[in-house]
Design a protein around this motif. Structure first.
Motif, mmCIF file in Angstrom:
data_model
loop_
_atom_site.group_PDB
_atom_site.id
_atom_site.type_symbol
_atom_site.label_atom_id
_atom_site.label_comp_id
_atom_site.label_asym_id
_atom_site.label_seq_id
_atom_site.Cartn_x
_atom_site.Cartn_y
_atom_site.Cartn_z
ATOM 1 N N LYS A 68 0.802 -1.223 0.000
ATOM 2 C CA LYS A 68 0.000 0.000 0.000
ATOM 3 C C LYS A 68 0.834 1.271 0.000
ATOM 4 N N GLY A 69 2.090 1.179 0.443
ATOM 5 C CA GLY A 69 2.899 2.385 0.489
ATOM 6 C C GLY A 69 4.317 2.113 0.927
ATOM 7 N N VAL A 70 5.229 3.002 0.528
ATOM 8 C CA VAL A 70 6.648 2.916 0.887
ATOM 9 C C VAL A 70 7.115 4.305 1.301
ATOM 10 N N VAL A 71 7.940 4.373 2.334
ATOM 11 C CA VAL A 71 8.550 5.656 2.700
ATOM 12 C C VAL A 71 10.063 5.474 2.815
ATOM 13 N N THR A 72 10.767 6.546 2.479
ATOM 14 C CA THR A 72 12.222 6.610 2.643
ATOM 15 C C THR A 72 12.556 7.940 3.309
ATOM 16 N N ALA A 73 13.835 8.242 3.394
ATOM 17 C CA ALA A 73 14.264 9.461 4.074
ATOM 18 C C ALA A 73 13.672 10.717 3.456
ATOM 19 N N LYS A 74 13.352 10.689 2.158
ATOM 20 C CA LYS A 74 12.812 11.890 1.513
ATOM 21 C C LYS A 74 11.425 12.250 2.053
ATOM 22 N N ASP A 75 10.767 11.293 2.729
ATOM 23 C CA ASP A 75 9.444 11.565 3.311
ATOM 24 C C ASP A 75 9.531 12.136 4.721
ATOM 25 N N ILE A 76 10.710 12.076 5.312
ATOM 26 C CA ILE A 76 10.889 12.484 6.703
ATOM 27 C C ILE A 76 11.515 13.869 6.751
ATOM 28 N N VAL A 77 11.108 14.647 7.736
ATOM 29 C CA VAL A 77 11.631 16.004 7.883
ATOM 30 C C VAL A 77 13.143 15.956 8.063
ATOM 31 N N ASP A 78 13.845 16.790 7.307
ATOM 32 C CA ASP A 78 15.291 16.907 7.454
ATOM 33 C C ASP A 78 15.592 18.140 8.306
ATOM 34 N N PHE A 79 16.655 18.046 9.069
ATOM 35 C CA PHE A 79 17.092 19.186 9.871
ATOM 36 C C PHE A 79 18.510 19.533 9.468
ATOM 37 N N PRO A 80 18.752 20.790 9.096
ATOM 38 C CA PRO A 80 20.111 21.182 8.698
ATOM 39 C C PRO A 80 21.122 20.850 9.788
ATOM 40 N N LEU A 81 22.309 20.472 9.359
ATOM 41 C CA LEU A 81 23.316 19.977 10.295
ATOM 42 C C LEU A 81 24.002 21.084 11.093
ATOM 43 N N ASP A 82 23.829 22.347 10.676
ATOM 44 C CA ASP A 82 24.595 23.420 11.318
ATOM 45 C C ASP A 82 23.921 23.997 12.551
ATOM 46 N N LYS A 83 22.732 23.490 12.924
ATOM 47 C CA LYS A 83 22.032 24.046 14.088
ATOM 48 C C LYS A 83 21.268 22.946 14.812
ATOM 49 N N SER A 84 21.506 22.817 16.113
ATOM 50 C CA SER A 84 20.839 21.760 16.875
ATOM 51 C C SER A 84 19.350 22.063 17.022
ATOM 52 N N VAL A 85 18.556 21.007 17.100
ATOM 53 C CA VAL A 85 17.113 21.100 17.314
ATOM 54 C C VAL A 85 16.809 20.179 18.485
ATOM 55 N N MET A 86 16.821 20.721 19.693
ATOM 56 C CA MET A 86 16.761 19.892 20.894
ATOM 57 C C MET A 86 15.322 19.657 21.356
ATOM 58 N N LEU A 87 15.052 18.436 21.749
ATOM 59 C CA LEU A 87 13.823 18.074 22.441
ATOM 60 C C LEU A 87 14.254 17.297 23.675
ATOM 61 N N GLY A 88 14.228 17.952 24.824
ATOM 62 C CA GLY A 88 14.830 17.351 26.005
ATOM 63 C C GLY A 88 16.326 17.230 25.784
ATOM 64 N N ILE A 89 16.854 16.025 25.949
ATOM 65 C CA ILE A 89 18.287 15.817 25.728
ATOM 66 C C ILE A 89 18.579 15.279 24.329
ATOM 67 N N GLN A 90 17.526 15.122 23.508
ATOM 68 C CA GLN A 90 17.709 14.530 22.181
ATOM 69 C C GLN A 90 17.740 15.616 21.106
ATOM 70 N N ASP A 91 18.656 15.446 20.168
ATOM 71 C CA ASP A 91 18.810 16.379 19.062
ATOM 72 C C ASP A 91 18.135 15.777 17.831
ATOM 73 N N MET A 92 17.160 16.504 17.284
ATOM 74 C CA MET A 92 16.395 15.962 16.155
ATOM 75 C C MET A 92 17.234 15.817 14.884
ATOM 76 N N ARG A 93 18.365 16.513 14.804
ATOM 77 C CA ARG A 93 19.264 16.284 13.666
ATOM 78 C C ARG A 93 19.681 14.822 13.611
ATOM 79 N N TRP A 94 19.925 14.238 14.794
ATOM 80 C CA TRP A 94 20.366 12.844 14.840
ATOM 81 C C TRP A 94 19.169 11.900 14.831
ATOM 82 N N MET A 95 18.066 12.326 15.454
ATOM 83 C CA MET A 95 16.913 11.435 15.524
ATOM 84 C C MET A 95 16.347 11.162 14.133
ATOM 85 N N THR A 96 16.286 12.199 13.292
ATOM 86 C CA THR A 96 15.737 11.974 11.950
ATOM 87 C C THR A 96 16.607 11.024 11.145
#
Length: 750
Positions: A68-96
């Motif tokens: 019914k469907g396929v997803v890859t990285a192009k479907d997921i929000v990307d976060f530029p590597l030059d600025k951290s995006v913190m949620l608690g102690i986790q950085d969304m740059r790495w989580m994505t």
């Protein structure tokens, strides 16, 4: 806050509210969730430890009947590597990049694509039809390899001290002047240690079911340690607004820190959004072991100096911890907790996190602290031996107490560490005789503990019972303890209190279940909510009696005149006042949302006896006693269970558990058959001694207890093995091959 004493329910071993459902199999876990029209999601994972993704072709998978469907990285929000995006102690740059590989795959098992189909089998087959063109790159798995000058870089943009590096973080903790301290030392011991990566080993794999409606309203049922974390991370990684996501926590079959981040939820949400159908995803055990966070392996060096009269004057630790594929190793726990049980004037403790081609590490019960304690507590034992001091006496001589400035910064208030040492000395275990090839070891440990955001709602039902809703998944017994506290405050039987875990749409924001914070935080907001209800009940009784509310007291589940001067009236029970609620101002309830403060650290001291089979190299733990300052044991059975559980995990870490890698950089023991967790036959009965030094900043004296029990275990076991054999082990696990090798080593070579 006034600490409650002389309790009826606090401190009682009441029946756990979730017990019947769990022993009868009725409790609903995430993998039990189903919906009409539901389809299944599966993940394609990298076979390589390190490779550049040149292209991904999903056409054949999408053409397979039933897909019914396929997803890859192009479907997921990307976060530029030059600025951290913190949620608690986790950085969304790495989580994505962790939930789905983007530029490169960084470990075997790294997700590359996800497929949704009408069955698990079809989805799994479709994954095999996805064509990925990889440029295989050099890789490193171990710390030493990742630190070599010519080591392959996981992230070209990562720099340390201005140069490209696999060191992704450093933390330095300093107290006094370390050179001055060692100059004053008369006996100095320095040793190096290693530990292997170990998995949290929760029995329930990660699982979720996600439905996305035509209006974009998204509902998530999942196994996690925080539904608000799930909502926030899923929102950030998919672009679905948080206000459109409702995250509902299922019962959780263990987490120990390993379920404080997401793996499947963003993928299932995107598949559900793309297909218009509910999507269910459940990891296999193999996937859990290969692609979710173990804790770090480590390499540490600890140096401690003391005077001949047994006073520690200087301590230095250097701790290298594996981060896995992305930054985030628990160096704070290793560097910050290791020396905190002791009053040492000069301390330098430094932690480094090292990237390597392993799955990203996740929290594991006092993250980093057991690694640091293993090294420090073993060196302390050697130092005590060199000074001809009993190991407990040596620790008592240097114990932190009220007024001690901890190496990690704060000045300790009233703490119970000395009491744990004295309880260990007084324990019959400490003086019991030992046989041939048997040995006894001790060790201590510290964990920070935490407060943080918590929400609660307390409502009185029409028939005079109580429903409490909090926002934290119950992993360690918080529902039972909250029932005890609420019943205590209201003066009613605890069976009249129901405790529910709300979802993100039914209760205010509450932070993760982790950091030994949940009962501390939730009991504060429940207490404040209940106190507001008691005020309302007093006011309503006063209105009925036509007296001032200040002349009414609440006692034993009823309103009473505070004195004969207030009048003579029959008590009004909670049930009576609830029945009158419609005519007296309406429903009775109160809620509180608070960023709780006042958490105090926890201390423990353990005694371990082992017996070594010198022919087979097997170390068996034959007796164990865990002693801990637990603040106030609101539900003693649960507290004992926390202590025993931590010890069980630590014994596995000390003796058997480890990730084993093949020459191809892949995990070779990704299952419970080969990954050797302790089972009942591997463990003795584990005794506990609860030292209660109440936290004066908490209404019931609560301190977190869940993390401390794991911290001393590996050192206590290692010290016991030395006591049995006269040989020290500096590398974990102390598995039979290593023990035999050590036994065969000539004394002069040690």
């Amino acid at each position: 806050m006034n600490v409650v004493t002389n309790n009826k329910w606090i401190g009682e071993r009441t029946i756990r509210p979730d017990g019947v459902d769990k022993v009868t199999g009725r409790a609903a876990y995430a993998a039990d969730s189903t919906m009409p029209g539901m389809i299944w999601g599966k993940v394609l994972r990298s076979p390589h430890p390190h490779a550049r993704i040149k292209s991904i072709n999903t056409a054949k998978a999408e053409a397979l009947p039933g897909v019914k469907g396929v997803v890859t990285a192009k479907d997921i929000v990307d976060f530029p590597l030059d600025k951290s995006v913190m949620l608690g102690i986790q950085d969304m740059r790495w989580m994505t990049r962790n939930v789905m590989a983007r530029e490169k795959v960084l470990f075997p098992g790294h997700p590359v694509a996800a497929v949704a189909a009408i069955s698990e089998e079809i989805a799994a087959h479709a994954c095999t039809l996805i064509e990925v063109d990889y440029e295989v790159l050099p890789w490193s798995v171990e710390i030493d390899d990742a630190l070599k000058p010519d080591a392959p870089l996981l992230h070209e943009f990562n720099k340390f001290e201005g140069k490209p590096s696999n060191i992704s973080g450093k933390l330095e903790i300093k107290k006094g002047e370390i050179a001055e301290g060692f100059a004053a030392a008369e006996v100095v011991i320095e040793r190096s240690f290693t530990t292997r990566a170990v998995h949290q080993g929760y029995i329930e794999p990660h699982a979720c079911l996600i439905s996305v409606g035509a209006d974009n309203k998204t509902v998530i049922w999942s196994s996690s340690q925080g539904q608000f974390m799930v909502r926030a991370m899923t929102s950030l990684l998919t672009g679905i607004p948080q206000s459109d996501i409702r995250a509902i926590p299922a019962e959780i079959g263990g987490g120990f820190g390993g379920k404080t981040i997401v793996y499947l939820e963003p993928l299932a949400a995107l598949l559900a959004k793309k297909t218009g159908l509910p999507v269910k995803m459940v990891m296999t055990r193999d996937e859990v072991m290969r692609a979710t966070g173990p804790t770090s392996g480590s390499k540490s060096t600890v140096k401690i100096g003391a005077t001949k009269d047994g006073k520690i004057v200087a301590a230095q630790g250097t701790f290298y911890l594996q981060a896995g594929a992305f930054p985030g190793a628990p160096i704070r726990g290793a560097a910050g907790c290791s020396f905190s049980p002791y009053d040492i004037p000069h301390v330098l403790s430094v932690g480094y996190e090292v990237l390597s081609n392993r799955s990203k590490v996740a929290a594991y019960r006092a993250p980093g602290a057991p690694i640091g304690a293993f090294a420090v507590e073993c060196v302390l034992d050697e130092l005590a031996e060199a000074l001809k001091l009993d190991p407990l006496e040596f620790r008592l001589k240097n114990a932190a107490k009220q007024g001690t400035k901890a190496s990690h910064g704060p000045v300790f208030p009233r703490i119970g560490y000395i009491e744990t040492l004295e309880a260990a000395q007084a324990s019959p275990h400490y003086t019991a005789p030992l046989g041939k090839f048997q040995g006894r070891g001790v060790a201590s440990g510290f964990w920070f503990n935490a407060g943080g955001e918590s929400s609660a709602q307390v409502n009185i039902t029409e028939d005079g019972n109580v429903v409490v809703t909090t926002g934290h998944p119950d992993i360690g017994g918080s529902r039972a303890a909250i029932a005890n506290i609420c019943a205590e405050l209201l003066g009613i039987d605890y069976r009249r209190v129901s405790v529910l875990i709300g979802d993100t749409a039914t209760i205010g924001f509450s932070n993760l279940t982790g950091g030994s914070r949940v009962l501390f935080a939730s009991s504060i907001v429940v207490t404040q909510s209940t106190e507001t209800i008691i005020k309302t009940l007093r006011e309503r009784a006063a209105k009925i009696w036509e007296i001032d509310p200040e002349a009414v007291k609440w006692e034993n589940g009823a309103a009473h005149p505070s004195s004969p001067n207030a009048g003579v009236f029959e008590p009004l029970t909670l049930a009576q006042l609830a029945a009158k609620a419609p005519a007296m101002g309406g429903p009775i309830g109160a809620g509180v949302q608070l960023n709780t403060q006042g958490a105090e650290g926890g201390f423990g001291t353990h005694i371990c006896d082992v017996e070594v089979d010198v022919d087979l190299g097997i170390v068996r733990v034959i007796r164990y006693t865990a002693i801990q300052d637990v603040g106030r044991a609101v539900h003693p059975s649960y507290v004992e269970g926390q202590l025993q559980g931590g010890v069980s995990q630590g014994i596995g870490w000390a003796l058997n558990e480890e990730y084993i890698y093949t020459k191809d950089g892949k995990v070779d023991n990704a299952g419970f058959l080969d990954y050797r967790m302790p089972v009942c036959s591997d463990l003795p009965m584990i005794d506990t001694i609860m030292v209660e030094v109440p936290n004066p900043k908490h209404p019931q004296g609560v301190k977190g207890v869940g993390e401390v029990p794991l911290i001393p275990v590996m050192a206590a076991v290692a010290n016991a093995v030395h006591n049995a054999l006269g040989k020290r082990f500096y590398d974990l696990p102390m598995s039979p091959p290593k023990v035999l090798e050590r036994l065969e080593m000539p004394q002069a070579a040690e």
